[in-house]
Design an enzyme around this catalytic site. Structure first.
Site, mmCIF file in Angstrom:
data_model
loop_
_atom_site.group_PDB
_atom_site.id
_atom_site.type_symbol
_atom_site.label_atom_id
_atom_site.label_comp_id
_atom_site.label_asym_id
_atom_site.label_seq_id
_atom_site.Cartn_x
_atom_site.Cartn_y
_atom_site.Cartn_z
ATOM 1 N N ARG A 28 0.819 -1.222 0.000
ATOM 2 C CA ARG A 28 0.000 0.000 0.000
ATOM 3 C C ARG A 28 0.849 1.268 0.000
ATOM 4 N NH1 ARG A 28 -2.894 -1.065 5.509
ATOM 5 N NH2 ARG A 28 -0.705 -1.599 5.923
ATOM 6 N N GLU A 33 6.078 6.015 12.286
ATOM 7 C CA GLU A 33 5.817 6.699 13.552
ATOM 8 C C GLU A 33 6.675 7.961 13.530
ATOM 9 O OE1 GLU A 33 6.535 4.325 16.998
ATOM 10 O OE2 GLU A 33 4.825 3.002 16.635
ATOM 11 N N GLN A 52 1.579 23.561 20.901
ATOM 12 C CA GLN A 52 1.078 24.237 19.704
ATOM 13 C C GLN A 52 1.779 23.640 18.497
ATOM 14 O OE1 GLN A 52 1.003 28.550 19.831
ATOM 15 N NE2 GLN A 52 1.258 28.742 17.637
ATOM 16 N N ASN A 54 2.343 24.327 14.201
ATOM 17 C CA ASN A 54 2.218 25.309 13.129
ATOM 18 C C ASN A 54 2.625 24.677 11.803
ATOM 19 O OD1 ASN A 54 1.836 27.321 15.215
ATOM 20 N ND2 ASN A 54 4.053 27.389 15.442
ATOM 21 N N ARG A 64 13.521 31.918 5.747
ATOM 22 C CA ARG A 64 12.831 32.299 6.982
ATOM 23 C C ARG A 64 13.814 32.259 8.148
ATOM 24 N NH1 ARG A 64 6.972 31.893 6.626
ATOM 25 N NH2 ARG A 64 6.325 30.976 4.648
ATOM 26 N N HIS A 67 14.996 32.854 13.729
ATOM 27 C CA HIS A 67 14.027 33.145 14.774
ATOM 28 C C HIS A 67 14.326 32.305 16.009
ATOM 29 C CE1 HIS A 67 11.203 33.922 11.134
ATOM 30 N NE2 HIS A 67 11.886 35.009 11.422
ATOM 31 N N LYS A 77 11.363 23.174 19.851
ATOM 32 C CA LYS A 77 10.633 22.889 18.614
ATOM 33 C C LYS A 77 11.090 21.564 18.017
ATOM 34 C CE LYS A 77 10.373 27.822 17.412
ATOM 35 N NZ LYS A 77 10.813 28.848 16.433
ATOM 36 N N HIS A 124 16.675 29.457 14.775
ATOM 37 C CA HIS A 124 16.299 28.525 13.712
ATOM 38 C C HIS A 124 16.001 29.287 12.422
ATOM 39 C CE1 HIS A 124 13.122 25.958 11.628
ATOM 40 N NE2 HIS A 124 14.233 25.276 11.524
ATOM 41 N N TYR A 137 5.833 22.522 12.563
ATOM 42 C CA TYR A 137 6.550 22.846 13.796
ATOM 43 C C TYR A 137 5.700 22.392 14.987
ATOM 44 C CZ TYR A 137 7.999 26.663 10.554
ATOM 45 O OH TYR A 137 8.375 27.411 9.459
ATOM 46 N N ASP A 174 12.405 40.048 8.579
ATOM 47 C CA ASP A 174 13.647 39.278 8.492
ATOM 48 C C ASP A 174 14.730 40.068 7.759
ATOM 49 O OD1 ASP A 174 12.582 37.195 9.903
ATOM 50 O OD2 ASP A 174 12.271 35.884 8.172
#
Length: 205
Positions: A28, A33, A52, A54, A64, A67, A77, A124, A137, A174
């Site tokens: 299939r 995991e 949370q 994202n 990006r 941060h 994270k 990051h 994230y 940025d």
């Protein structure tokens, strides 16, 4: 640490871990995991919970970051590329850290579904290598805007190996981000001591 379902190993930069799931293929397709709280927490030596999650969708050449989050709302994270590919770079911006200013470079893509764990306080950033690149994230704390810090991903003092052959696509914030030297002078960055406290480690003199 290895298990039947994944391999978790710490990288050269302290408090950064690579989580590689093992696929279970059949006619299939393949089953993975992708996250195990018990296994990751055991590898970290402390509990990692998800408060949370994202998603970001980026065009090719979108850059990006860098941060990070400081203080009591700092986030650990776990980042995963769900579609496309990225050049992901973590920078140690914890003032006073023995590895301050050093970075770790990792390739993430949807084929391996490898994840990168980034401890609180670390910076990051990533460069999207494909159109419609999707990054997920998982964060240990909810987002608090006032706790976020930003440093220029193009800071010549860091000399991060982006391999750009043209201009990157960046947000206005940025593009206007300070250099590491400026961020230190303005006391924008977390300290190594406050991060050790978050990790539950003793602060040595």
């Amino acid at each position: 640490m290895e298990s039947r379902s994944m391999e978790i190993r710490n990288l050269a930069l302290p408090d950064v871990f690579l989580v590689t799931p093992r696929g279970f293929p059949d006619r299939r397709g393949t089953f993975y995991e992708s996250f195990r709280q018990d296994l990751l927490s055991e590898a970290l030596g402390r509990n990692f919970t998800i408060a949370q999650s994202n998603l970001s969708v980026s065009h090719r050449r979108v850059l990006r970051g860098i941060h990070g989050v400081r203080g009591e709302f700092s986030q650990a994270k776990l980042v995963t590329c769900l579609r496309g590919a990225v050049l992901d770079i973590v920078v140690d911006l914890r003032v006073g850290s023995p590895t301050f200013g050093r970075h770790e470079v990792v390739w993430l893509d949807h084929r391996t579904l490898t994840s990168l764990y980034i401890a609180e306080g670390l910076g990051h950033s990533f460069l999207a290598l494909d159109d419609d690149t999707v990054m997920n994230y998982h964060c240990s704390q909810p987002y608090v805007a006032d706790a976020v810090y930003t440093v220029s991903a193009l800071d010549p003092g860091l000399a991060l190996p982006w391999g750009l052959t043209g201009p990157a696509v960046m947000s206005e914030s940025d593009e206007a981000a300070p250099s590491v030297e400026e961020a230190v002078a303005k006391d924008l960055l977390p300290t190594y001591e406050e991060c050790l406290e978050l990790y539950g480690r003793p602060v040595t003199a």
